[in-house]
Design a protein around this motif. Structure first.
Motif, short mmCIF file in Angstrom:
data_model
loop_
_atom_site.label_atom_id
_atom_site.label_comp_id
_atom_site.label_asym_id
_atom_site.label_seq_id
_atom_site.Cartn_x
_atom_site.Cartn_y
_atom_site.Cartn_z
N ARG A 1 10.99 44.02 -5.99
CA ARG A 1 9.99 43.98 -7.06
C ARG A 1 10.05 45.26 -7.90
O ARG A 1 9.96 45.22 -9.13
CB ARG A 1 8.60 43.79 -6.44
N THR B 1 13.11 45.10 -10.12
CA THR B 1 12.90 44.21 -11.27
C THR B 1 12.06 44.92 -12.34
O THR B 1 12.38 44.87 -13.53
CB THR B 1 12.18 42.90 -10.83
N GLY B 2 11.02 45.61 -11.91
CA GLY B 2 10.17 46.34 -12.85
C GLY B 2 10.96 47.41 -13.60
O GLY B 2 10.78 47.62 -14.81
N ALA C 1 13.37 45.69 -16.07
CA ALA C 1 12.59 45.15 -17.19
C ALA C 1 12.16 46.27 -18.14
O ALA C 1 12.25 46.13 -19.37
CB ALA C 1 11.36 44.41 -16.65
N GLY D 1 3.14 45.85 -11.89
CA GLY D 1 4.08 44.74 -12.09
C GLY D 1 4.09 44.28 -13.53
O GLY D 1 3.73 45.04 -14.45
N LEU D 2 4.45 43.02 -13.73
CA LEU D 2 4.58 42.50 -15.09
C LEU D 2 3.31 42.63 -15.94
O LEU D 2 3.40 43.05 -17.10
CB LEU D 2 5.07 41.03 -15.05
N GLU E 1 9.93 39.82 -20.20
CA GLU E 1 9.82 38.44 -19.69
C GLU E 1 11.18 37.92 -19.25
O GLU E 1 11.31 37.26 -18.22
CB GLU E 1 9.25 37.52 -20.77
N TYR F 1 12.08 39.34 -15.93
CA TYR F 1 11.25 38.75 -14.86
C TYR F 1 11.63 37.29 -14.61
O TYR F 1 11.65 36.84 -13.47
CB TYR F 1 9.76 38.92 -15.18
N ALA G 1 12.93 35.73 -11.02
CA ALA G 1 11.78 35.02 -10.42
C ALA G 1 12.18 34.40 -9.08
O ALA G 1 13.32 34.04 -8.87
CB ALA G 1 11.28 33.96 -11.37
#
Ligand SMILES: Cc1ncc(COP(=O)(O)O)c(C=O)c1O
Length: 384
Positions: free
Chosen positions: A268, A271-272, A275, A345-346, A377, A380, A384
């Motif tokens: 996670r 990913t952050g 992004a 997070g997102l 987006e 993410y 996913a």
């Protein structure tokens, strides 16, 4: 600051309500069995997160107290220590080495880059009488991640201890104390673990204990031999009055880390980070760190030309209630840093980039509105 301020700095990070609630439990006798058992449970979770069979110790203090503990308990006057300095926190370990009388052999790494393991091997080979090598895993001042696994593999061939600061990486990036051969590893409460600031942790391997046992350390409060003596009691204790409320917080925060699962949490964070990098690039911003050396828990972005730090971070703070971090030392005014640690997070990144876009537009920058958020987006969705 009010409680709606979004903390997008590299620690302290947003503390989950579960952790805040845990802190409001009644204070109990720190010498009683109930606290001892709770402390034992908490330090066992700490070792699990460090991925080690070694014991861990909780310190009442911030991350720097653990840095000082590590150095002060192994370094004696005249001892050689190889300090890898690639930013502010590497420099701090070097300063501590000198404060405790050590002779620092510096491996200088340009800010923004990770150390080359081959260089570490060369210097360790040349200084095989060095007592320790110090390295900051995630250099928060430059948003660079150093290769602790690769350096650890090299260090396995030498008697020199390997001391690693994981203050801004543990529970957000891969740290395997036993697999990587980290003799001493330390961290802080307020970053990827997402507890409030004010507690640190340290774990010590057998080779490090052999050194510590033969050092007459000038420490009193941060003395590891005393911590071990108390920690070995059944149930364990601390030498002096511990911060009981922060022990509750750490217990809850570490439970949340383990419930999420270390691998899932690290993924996670990755990913952050990806992004954030893509969103910054989509707005035409430039990253500070060298490609390939990017931190997975925070991102440093060059200050765009024509905007001052006061304007950019000031607008984010005063207009949008979002805290970003500035640069340190010679990077002051030249970069800004976004922390994506802990429970961030997102939703938090989307708010940050929406408001960053608005801020940049206000100062005349030209890009397609929403480009940063679209890039977020995209990453993410792919992960996913
Ligand atoms: C990598 C690293 N090491 C050490 C520290 C020092 O921790 P503290 O400020 O909690 O004393 C920090 C804090 O930002 C850090 O990011």
């Amino acid at each position: 600051m009010d409680d709606t301020t979004l903390l997008m700095i590299p620690g302290p990070t947003t503390v989950p309500k579960r952790v805040l609630d845990a802190m409001s439990q009644p204070i109990i006798n720190h010498r009683g069995a109930e606290y001892g058992e709770f402390l034992g449970e908490t330090t066992a979770m700490m070792s699990e997160v460090f991925q080690t069979d070694n014991d861990s110790y909780l310190l009442t203090g911030s991350g720097t107290s653990a840095m000082e503990t590590a150095v002060a308990n192994i370094v004696e006057k005249g001892d050689k220590v190889i300090n890898i300095v690639s930013g502010k926190f590497g420099e701090r370990l070097q300063q501590l080495t000198e404060v405790f009388g050590g002779e620092s052999i510096e491996i200088t790494v340009p800010w923004g880059q990770a150390v080359d393991p081959a260089e570490v091997k060369r210097v360790v080979e040349e200084n095989d009488d060095a007592k320790a090598v110090t390295l900051v895993h995630n250099e928060s001042s430059t948003a660079v991640v150093n290769p602790i696994k690769e350096v650890g593999d090299i260090m396995k061939d030498y008697d020199t201890l390997f001391v690693v600061d994981t203050v801004s990486s543990l529970a957000g990036d891969t740290v395997k104390v036993d697999d990587f051969g980290l003799d001493i590893c330390l961290t802080g409460s307020q970053k990827c673990i997402a507890a409030p600031p004010g507690m640190a942790a340290i774990t010590i391997g057998d080779d490090a204990w052999n050194v510590i046992d033969n050092v007459d350390s000038p420490t009193y409060y941060l003395n590891l031999k005393k911590m071990k003596k108390s920690g070995d009691k059944v149930p364990p204790q601390t030498p002096y009055t511990p911060n009981v409320s922060m022990t509750y917080a750490m217990n809850e925060a570490l439970s949340m880390v383990l419930e999420e699962g270390l691998d899932a949490r690290i993924k996670r964070h990755h990913t952050g980070a990806e992004a954030t990098r893509q969103a910054a690039k989509a707005l035409g911003l430039e990253l500070f760190a060298r490609e390939g050396d990017y931190s997975n828990t925070l991102t440093a972005i060059k200050m765009p030309e024509g905007v001052t730090d006061d304007q950019l971070r000031g607008t984010m703070r005063n207009k949008y209630n979002i805290e970003l971090a500035g640069g340190q030392d010679h990077l002051k005014g030249n970069i800004f840093r976004i922390g994506h640690m802990g429970i961030t997070g997102l939703p938090e990144l989307a708010a940050t980039f929406t408001c960053l876009e608005m801020t940049l537009k206000e100062f005349g920058f030209d890009f397609d509105a929403g480009a940063g958020v679209a890039a977020l987006e995209d990453v993410y969705l792919k992960n996913a």
